[in-house]
Enzyme design. Structure first.
Site, PDB file in Angstrom:
ATOM      1  N   LYS A   1       0.799  -1.233   0.000  1.00  0.00           N
ATOM      2  CA  LYS A   1       0.000   0.000   0.000  1.00  0.00           C
ATOM      3  C   LYS A   1       0.835   1.288   0.000  1.00  0.00           C
ATOM      4  CE  LYS A   1      -4.175  -1.760   2.238  1.00  0.00           C
ATOM      5  NZ  LYS A   1      -5.230  -1.481   3.218  1.00  0.00           N
TER       6      LYS A   1
ATOM      7  N   ASP B 250     -10.104   3.127   2.218  1.00  0.00           N
ATOM      8  CA  ASP B 250     -10.273   2.473   3.530  1.00  0.00           C
ATOM      9  C   ASP B 250     -10.958   3.397   4.533  1.00  0.00           C
ATOM     10  OD1 ASP B 250      -9.102   0.010   2.875  1.00  0.00           O
ATOM     11  OD2 ASP B 250      -7.080   0.739   3.309  1.00  0.00           O
TER      12      ASP B 250
END
Ligand code: ATR
Length: 288
Positions: free
Chosen positions: A74, A110
């Site tokens: 990420k 997220d």
């Protein structure tokens, strides 16, 4: 939103990670594509760190419309993209890539996925609330970034390593009332909490009996949320329910981060209920 799906191209989507075999994303997104009547697929791709650069180049060459990015890529993936959305830049992590004719843009869904789920399922109004976030790692960054946008009264960050909580509070102090605390201060901070959010891995499978704070420190009747979705009901949520709290598990965050990603790729509203059912179904078939 541009309705990309209406252009009729076969839509190639996927997720890169290491490991990737147990990801619930393929089941969730395949169900969503089918429900929307979009021709396409979503594949799990096991990419090791040394292959990340090539994998991103391949995304352009093969014409993938979108990719999810999971552990451990990420942060590292950011340097291979053409553009990074402002929130993803602040958070310092990307979990979704959109390919517009070879130009790759990174997003982080997220935090916004989590907040949409918290509001839909547990607490419609976050404005003016005192929110206590347990943990100060990557997951906490995404969530706190999105929570700030909801104008809470205060966000208190409680972390095992106090300095990390203090540093995060200081980094974003210009955006709201943020304060960092160590575990020894947790009891006093929790007394005034209206919402508690666990972003640590404490209580995750297989340590399902573990709890990030003593149950006695949870105020009666508040909102308690846990990012963990395996198990669906953590010890923190079980104890909170015994204290008449409104509880919120991590499944909604997972579904909503996927929903935002799908909306970026397709330009149409994601079928949330279908996606949630597909994830629950894959739990039943494979509970690891
Ligand atoms: P993630 O991306 O999931 O947030 P991370 O960046 O490694 O992962 O952060 C993990 C968070 O959980 C940290 O806040 C960590 O506390 P430290 O900063 O003190 O390491 C917290 N955490 C992990 N295991 C923990 C444990 N056993 N007890 C308390 N906190 C824990």
């Amino acid at each position: 939103m541009v309705n990309y799906a209406a252009q009729g191209d076969y839509m190639l989507l996927g997720v890169i990670g290491d490991p990737i075999a147990h990801s619930k994303s393929p089941a969730m997104h395949l169900a969503a594509l089918a429900a929307l009547g979009i021709q396409g697929t979503y594949v799990p791709l096991h990419i090791r760190p040394a292959g990340l650069d090539d994998a991103i180049q391949a995304m352009r060459a093969l014409g993938f419309r979108g990719m999810n990015v999971t552990i451990p890529h990420k942060v590292e993936v950011m340097k291979y993209l053409d553009e990074i959305d402002a929130a993803a830049l602040r958070i310092g992590a990307v979990n979704t890539i959109v390919n517009d004719n070879g130009k790759l843009t990174g997003y982080n869904t997220d935090g916004i996925g989590y907040v949409r789920s918290l509001k839909d399922e547990a607490c419609p109004e976050l404005q003016g609330k005192h929110i206590v976030v347990l943990g100060a790692g990557g997951a906490a960054r995404g969530i706190i970034d999105a929570l700030i946008e909801e104008s809470p009264d205060r966000i208190s960050i409680v972390n095992r390593t106090r300095d990390k909580a203090g540093a995060l509070a200081e980094e974003w102090i210009s955006r709201g009332d943020l304060r960092g605390y160590g575990e020894e201060e947790a009891e006093a901070v929790l007394q005034h909490a209206e919402i508690i959010i666990n972003t640590t891995s404490v209580g995750m499978h297989p340590q399902i009996g573990a709890i990030p704070i003593p149950a006695a420190h949870i105020p009666q009747g508040i909102v308690v949320s846990d990012l963990i979705y395996n198990p669906l009901q953590t010890e923190l949520l079980r104890q909170s329910e015994l204290r008449q709290c409104i509880v919120h598990g991590g499944l909604g965050m997972f579904v909503n981060q996927g929903a935002y990603a799908l909306e970026y790729w397709t330009g149409v509203a994601a079928p949330l209920q279908v996606m949630r059912a597909a994830v629950l179904d894959s739990f039943t078939n494979n509970s690891t």
